[in-house]
Design an enzyme around this catalytic site. Structure first.
Site, PDB file in Angstrom:
ATOM      1  N   VAL A  41       0.863  -1.176   0.000  1.00 31.12           N
ATOM      2  CA  VAL A  41       0.000   0.000   0.000  1.00 31.12           C
ATOM      3  C   VAL A  41       0.898   1.224   0.000  1.00 31.12           C
ATOM      4  O   VAL A  41       1.848   1.304   0.787  1.00 31.12           O
ATOM      5  CB  VAL A  41      -0.923   0.025   1.241  1.00 31.12           C
ATOM      6  CG1 VAL A  41      -1.865   1.223   1.183  1.00 31.12           C
ATOM      7  CG2 VAL A  41      -1.704  -1.279   1.368  1.00 31.12           C
ATOM      8  N   CYS A  42       0.625   2.167  -0.905  1.00 30.49           N
ATOM      9  CA  CYS A  42       1.319   3.456  -0.911  1.00 30.49           C
ATOM     10  C   CYS A  42       2.832   3.267  -0.995  1.00 30.49           C
ATOM     11  O   CYS A  42       3.334   2.576  -1.880  1.00 30.49           O
ATOM     12  CB  CYS A  42       0.902   4.255   0.320  1.00 30.49           C
ATOM     13  SG  CYS A  42       1.252   6.020   0.250  1.00 30.49           S
TER      14      CYS A  42
END
Length: 297
Positions: free
Chosen positions: A96-97
């Site tokens: 994520v990210c």
């Protein structure tokens, strides 16, 4: 896999999805590993993690949440041992990210398509030239590697993984339990129209946008909007266009088309999606899909 400065929502979103899967009887067990037993989060609270790295099988999934990263270089410290463990994993890995940077350091992005938060995409592409960074999408799947954009997109990524393993009905059940409005597709844009045209500071126009967004499926006239703004129709058009670059009508059309695209992507016909968002029929939706995708005048 927790990295110092981890964003709580990057972690909590996927963790909630998989714990929700466990709650309905699916065989999920969650574990948290890190280089240290206590991991500081970006939001100030400390998290507990195991430092003894487990032996994994191909059935296991490693998720790397993102961390506070105004830039990737010099952030997200990870030991060689943790990177080796990530690199050697025989199953799927997800990020994520900024977590995509950990996958990049482990060599898992080379020759693959990937994505990250829109503020970090250019730097990720520079750091890992052997990877193909796909811009402005929610998540990208390339073999056993799944990468997602920032923060809340981790929920979309985790629901996608559940849907892939257990079917879309199971993912929808978990989404409902989490009160998630809609499970978004990977190709959906990171910033919807609701956000793309909200960067101005005109309070009156924000109020007008609130009205349009809550009633985008209705026939709204300039007179209706002028009553909200307590000014003339001509002033409404001028203020709205100056703040957003769009006329009120075009803004409503963009909202309608975007919502219709979402419905079509989840199985609705063009005709039913068109009527659900306020168009008279599918022909009007087809025309406006092309018109809305062109640069605003």
């Amino acid at each position: 896999m927790l990295v110092p400065g981890v964003h709580l929502l990057d972690l909590a979103g996927p963790a909630q999805v998989f714990s929700g899967a466990r709650d309905i009887g699916l065989p999920y067990e969650l574990a948290y590993v890190a280089d240290a037993a206590e991991v500081p989060s970006a939001q100030g609270s400390a998290l507990r993690a195991e430092t003894d790295l487990p032996v994994l099988t191909a059935d296991d999934l490693i998720v790397v949440p993102g961390w506070r990263a105004p830039r990737l270089a010099g952030t997200g410290p990870l030991s060689p041992a943790l990177l080796d463990w990530l690199r050697a994993h025989p199953g799927a890995v997800a990020s994520v990210c900024a977590g995509a940077d950990a996958l990049g350091r482990a060599g898992l992005l080379d020759g693959r398509r990937c994505t990250t938060h829109h503020d970090l995409q250019d730097e990720l592409a520079r750091r890992y030239p052997a990877a193909t960074v796909v811009r402005d999408v929610l998540y990208v799947t390339d073999g056993p590697v799944v990468t997602s954009a920032g923060i809340a997109s981790g929920i979309d990524l985790a629901l996608h993984l559940v849907a892939t393993r257990h079917g879309p009905a199971t993912a929808a059940r978990i989404a409902r339990s989490m009160v998630v409005y809609a499970r978004r597709n990977g190709g959906d844009q990171q910033a919807s129209a609701l956000l793309r045209h909200r960067s101005h500071v005109d309070d009156t126009v924000h109020r007008l946008q609130d009205v349009i967004e809550s009633r985008f499926h209705e026939r709204l006239t300039l007179a209706d909007l002028a009553g909200v703004a307590a000014c003339s129709e001509r002033t409404v058009t001028r203020m709205f266009t100056r703040a957003t670059g769009l006329t009120p009508l075009r803004y409503q059309q963009i909202l309608r088309v975007e919502r219709a695209e979402h419905l079509i992507g989840h199985g609705s016909t063009v005709e039913s999606a068109a009527r659900a968002v306020g168009f008279e029929d599918g022909r009007m939706l087809r025309r406006l899909r092309a018109a809305v995708s062109s640069p605003p005048r």
